[in-house]
Design a protein around this motif. Structure first.
Motif, PDB file in Angstrom:
ATOM      1  N   PRO A 253       0.808  -1.227   0.000  1.00 58.22           N
ATOM      2  CA  PRO A 253       0.000   0.000   0.000  1.00 58.22           C
ATOM      3  C   PRO A 253       0.837   1.270   0.000  1.00 58.22           C
ATOM      4  O   PRO A 253       1.950   1.314   0.554  1.00 58.22           O
ATOM      5  N   LEU A 254       0.285   2.312  -0.615  1.00 58.20           N
ATOM      6  CA  LEU A 254       0.894   3.638  -0.546  1.00 58.20           C
ATOM      7  C   LEU A 254       0.668   4.203   0.854  1.00 58.20           C
ATOM      8  O   LEU A 254      -0.417   4.014   1.431  1.00 58.20           O
ATOM      9  N   PRO A 255       1.641   4.871   1.423  1.00 53.05           N
ATOM     10  CA  PRO A 255       1.512   5.367   2.804  1.00 53.05           C
ATOM     11  C   PRO A 255       0.341   6.332   2.966  1.00 53.05           C
ATOM     12  O   PRO A 255       0.167   7.258   2.171  1.00 53.05           O
ATOM     13  N   GLY A 256      -0.462   6.078   4.007  1.00 55.97           N
ATOM     14  CA  GLY A 256      -1.473   7.039   4.416  1.00 55.97           C
ATOM     15  C   GLY A 256      -2.822   6.896   3.755  1.00 55.97           C
ATOM     16  O   GLY A 256      -3.862   7.093   4.399  1.00 55.97           O
ATOM     17  N   ILE A 257      -2.883   6.576   2.480  1.00 54.28           N
ATOM     18  CA  ILE A 257      -4.151   6.538   1.750  1.00 54.28           C
ATOM     19  C   ILE A 257      -4.973   5.345   2.221  1.00 54.28           C
ATOM     20  O   ILE A 257      -4.485   4.214   2.246  1.00 54.28           O
ATOM     21  N   PRO A 258      -6.246   5.568   2.628  1.00 49.66           N
ATOM     22  CA  PRO A 258      -7.068   4.474   3.157  1.00 49.66           C
ATOM     23  C   PRO A 258      -7.194   3.304   2.177  1.00 49.66           C
ATOM     24  O   PRO A 258      -7.264   3.492   0.966  1.00 49.66           O
ATOM     25  N   TYR A 259      -7.237   2.087   2.727  1.00 49.46           N
ATOM     26  CA  TYR A 259      -7.408   0.882   1.913  1.00 49.46           C
ATOM     27  C   TYR A 259      -8.021  -0.202   2.775  1.00 49.46           C
ATOM     28  O   TYR A 259      -8.063  -0.097   4.009  1.00 49.46           O
ATOM     29  N   ASP A 260      -8.499  -1.245   2.123  1.00 48.86           N
ATOM     30  CA  ASP A 260      -9.088  -2.364   2.831  1.00 48.86           C
ATOM     31  C   ASP A 260      -7.979  -3.272   3.360  1.00 48.86           C
ATOM     32  O   ASP A 260      -7.175  -3.812   2.576  1.00 48.86           O
ATOM     33  N   LYS A 261      -7.927  -3.420   4.673  1.00 49.98           N
ATOM     34  CA  LYS A 261      -6.835  -4.173   5.288  1.00 49.98           C
ATOM     35  C   LYS A 261      -6.864  -5.654   4.886  1.00 49.98           C
ATOM     36  O   LYS A 261      -5.820  -6.276   4.718  1.00 49.98           O
TER      37      LYS A 261
ATOM     38  N   PRO B   5      -3.034  -9.217  -9.078  1.00 43.59           N
ATOM     39  CA  PRO B   5      -1.819  -9.672  -8.402  1.00 43.59           C
ATOM     40  C   PRO B   5      -0.569  -9.059  -9.033  1.00 43.59           C
ATOM     41  O   PRO B   5      -0.511  -8.837 -10.243  1.00 43.59           O
ATOM     42  N   PHE B   6       0.405  -8.767  -8.208  1.00 43.43           N
ATOM     43  CA  PHE B   6       1.717  -8.260  -8.632  1.00 43.43           C
ATOM     44  C   PHE B   6       1.660  -6.857  -9.243  1.00 43.43           C
ATOM     45  O   PHE B   6       2.652  -6.393  -9.801  1.00 43.43           O
ATOM     46  N   SER B   7       0.526  -6.192  -9.173  1.00 41.19           N
ATOM     47  CA  SER B   7       0.425  -4.843  -9.755  1.00 41.19           C
ATOM     48  C   SER B   7       0.535  -3.784  -8.660  1.00 41.19           C
ATOM     49  O   SER B   7       0.313  -4.061  -7.475  1.00 41.19           O
ATOM     50  N   LYS B   8       0.875  -2.569  -9.065  1.00 45.53           N
ATOM     51  CA  LYS B   8       0.983  -1.468  -8.122  1.00 45.53           C
ATOM     52  C   LYS B   8      -0.405  -1.047  -7.639  1.00 45.53           C
ATOM     53  O   LYS B   8      -1.392  -1.218  -8.346  1.00 45.53           O
ATOM     54  N   PRO B   9      -0.499  -0.469  -6.448  1.00 44.25           N
ATOM     55  CA  PRO B   9      -1.784   0.067  -5.997  1.00 44.25           C
ATOM     56  C   PRO B   9      -2.255   1.171  -6.941  1.00 44.25           C
ATOM     57  O   PRO B   9      -1.451   1.907  -7.524  1.00 44.25           O
ATOM     58  N   GLN B  10      -3.556   1.262  -7.108  1.00 43.69           N
ATOM     59  CA  GLN B  10      -4.149   2.353  -7.861  1.00 43.69           C
ATOM     60  C   GLN B  10      -5.028   3.180  -6.923  1.00 43.69           C
ATOM     61  O   GLN B  10      -5.486   2.684  -5.893  1.00 43.69           O
ATOM     62  N   VAL B  11      -5.231   4.426  -7.289  1.00 46.72           N
ATOM     63  CA  VAL B  11      -5.961   5.349  -6.426  1.00 46.72           C
ATOM     64  C   VAL B  11      -7.305   5.682  -7.059  1.00 46.72           C
ATOM     65  O   VAL B  11      -7.407   5.846  -8.280  1.00 46.72           O
TER      66      VAL B  11
END
Length: 557
Positions: A28-36, A82-88
């Motif tokens: 995950p990118l730091p700080g940006i909310p996401y599903d744990k 899988p294996f992809s960068k997070p998107q916003v």
């Protein structure tokens, strides 16, 4: 020695899981909310995205709505594959407008989706914003000038709309009062209108349907081949939804269907472009006289030849220009599909909002009295506020274009969260629900300045922002100081056509076609309620959002 082996074993046993986790699991990118929970799965959010698509045949709107509410945030990150960068994802229409209009140096159009790179790699939609891109775009933007559209294009759209009305009259006469499926009718009408606007040639798709009903025989026309080719782009777009989109597209490109698409596409483009060049040479005594333009291709040819003459160069062979060939295709595809699907959503909305339909028809009958259909000049020149409001609300509720995609061209911020260069950012194109609140000081300086310039009012607190799940054209109307009802396009913030330098350059053409089609169909027919089994609002999500069903029960006005 044994001690060293033990230490080495412990060290290895500790590091390998860490290495595997960093390699395989989402980061995950730091700080940006996401599903744990999603961050603890190698598949990330893929399973829920796939489940939504299988259940609803769309995933983007349901996913961002649920996740935004779950995390109480207008900005979230997710892990699509899988294996992809997070998107916003950003669901805040005001901030989306800021990204696409005022922060274009930080965010460019995301051109890495693959579909357009496969089909039309030399078009503007498939490339990043560069000086060369701007030159190519400028030529086509001139074909969207109101003077050209009103003088050259509008009359052809009007003629196509009249053909559509005749087709529906024949269909109703043979329907026995049952609902009729009109999905292909709008698709044929939109392609008829776009093709003659682009090339000055008729495909006669609607007329071939009329002939089919009259004779009982299918009429083979080049229009059907063109239509199937345009529709194939949507089929290829389905490769975006798979587990490994790049592999899906690679496999599609090696199919016989794809090779047939390329064959038909090239054949029709060759013939059409050669005809356009021959006609242009025949009728144009001056390469810079716009009075001779009969279609968009005439204008493009004239501008290109005039630019070559001005530069002291030989006239280019535009039939072999790969940029023109690809731009023609995106002009036809984007203009055809967006208009066709928006009209489908419009009639579904009218069918399910009888009061609004009646009010719209009464407004049109008051604006165009006399009992007959208005002329194209009357449609273009008469200001009908409720008509404008009905179209704008249909764009909002239909949501034909589901999302706007951008990519960060540099390290930057959204709402104070760091967005690394290369991060893909998606936003819904239309306003469907109120966004989660965000403190004003966390917005960009350009967003804050724009609010101050507009008067500082919070649009989310206005009466127009209520009941966003309902179709209410009146939300776009207000009373001016003279007591006159007017249409206000700034009532709400939504971005149906994108915005800024990468916004849809065909917006004027689309709005012109919507206006003409809506006026003539609403003044010709009542769209009566249809049974529930013909009234599904389920979506087919490809490049655009299409209704799975579009049945109407018509009654002549």
């Amino acid at each position: 020695m044994a001690f060293l082996l033990i230490i080495s074993g412990v060290f290895t046993a500790t590091l390998i899981p860490i290495f595997i986790r960093r390699l395989l699991y989402p980061r995950p990118l730091p700080g940006i909310p996401y599903d744990k929970d999603a961050a603890q799965k190698i598949m990330g959010d893929y399973e829920i995205i796939s489940a939504l698509y299988n259940e609803l045949t769309e995933w983007f709107y349901p996913f961002i709505r649920r996740r935004s509410f779950q995390l109480k945030s207008p900005i979230i990150q997710y892990f699509p594959n899988p294996f992809s960068k997070p998107q916003v994802m950003v669901y805040d229409p005001r901030e989306t407008a800021d990204l696409i209009i005022r922060r274009t140096k930080e965010f460019d159009r995301d051109v890495f989706d693959g579909v357009f790179q496969v089909l039309i790699p030399n078009s503007t939609i498939a490339n990043s914003t560069t000086p060369e891109w701007k030159v190519q775009r400028k030529i086509w933007q001139e074909a969207m000038h109101p003077t050209f559209l009103n003088r050259v294009v509008a009359k052809n759209i009007y003629g196509t709309a009249k053909d559509l009305i005749k087709l529906w009259e024949m269909k109703c006469a043979g329907s026995g009062g049952n609902p009729i499926d009109i999905r292909n009718d709008f698709s044929f009408a939109a392609l008829d209108a776009l093709w003659i606007a682009a090339f000055g040639q008729r495909l006669d798709l609607i007329n071939s349907e009329i002939e089919r009903l009259e004779t009982g025989k299918q009429v083979e026309t080049r229009g059907l081949y063109v239509h199937s080719t345009v529709q194939y782009i949507n089929e290829l777009a389905q490769s975006r939804t798979g587990f490994w989109p790049a592999f899906s597209r690679w496999r599609v490109q090696r199919s016989s269907k794809y090779r047939n698409y390329i064959k038909i596409k090239d054949k029709e483009l060759d013939r059409t472009l050669h005809d356009a060049v021959a006609r242009f040479k025949e009728i144009n005594n001056s390469s810079d006289n716009e009075e001779f333009d009969t279609c968009a291709m005439d204008l493009i040819l004239r501008k290109s030849i005039h630019a070559a003459e001005k530069a002291g160069e030989r006239n280019p062979d535009l039939t072999k220009d790969v940029k023109i060939r690809d731009e023609v295709l995106i002009f036809i595809y984007a203009g055809h599909d967006t208009t066709s699907l928006t009209l489908q959503w419009f009639v579904k909305i009218m069918t399910n909002n009888q009061e609004a339909q009646t009010k719209l028809r009464e407004a049109l009958q008051t604006a165009f009295p006399g009992g007959s259909l208005p002329s194209i000049t009357e449609i273009l020149t008469k200001d009908v506020p409720y008509l404008n409001a009905a179209i704008e609300e249909s764009l909002r509720c239909g949501g034909t274009i589901s999302r706007i995609m951008r990519v960060a061209t540099m390290s930057t911020e959204i709402f104070g969260y760091e967005i690394p260069a290369g991060t893909r950012v998606a936003s819904p194109a239309t306003l469907s629900w109120l966004p989660e609140p965000i403190p004003e000081e966390r917005r960009s300086l350009s967003s804050q300045a724009a609010l101050e310039k507009s008067g500082g009012a919070d649009w989310t607190q206005t009466s127009a922002a209520k009941d966003l799940d309902k179709y209410i054209p009146e939300r776009w109307l207000k009373i001016d100081p003279d007591g006159k009802e007017i249409f206000d396009s700034n009532t709400l913030i939504h971005n149906a056509f994108g915005g800024g330098i990468r916004g849809c350059y065909g917006k004027r053409l689309a709005m012109l076609e919507l206006r003409i089609m809506v006026v003539l169909t609403i003044m010709s027919f009542k769209f009566l309620p249809v049974p529930a089994e013909f009234n599904s609002f389920q979506v087919i999500e490809q490049l655009l959002r299409a209704p799975r069903q579009c049945y109407v029960k018509l009654e002549a006005v």
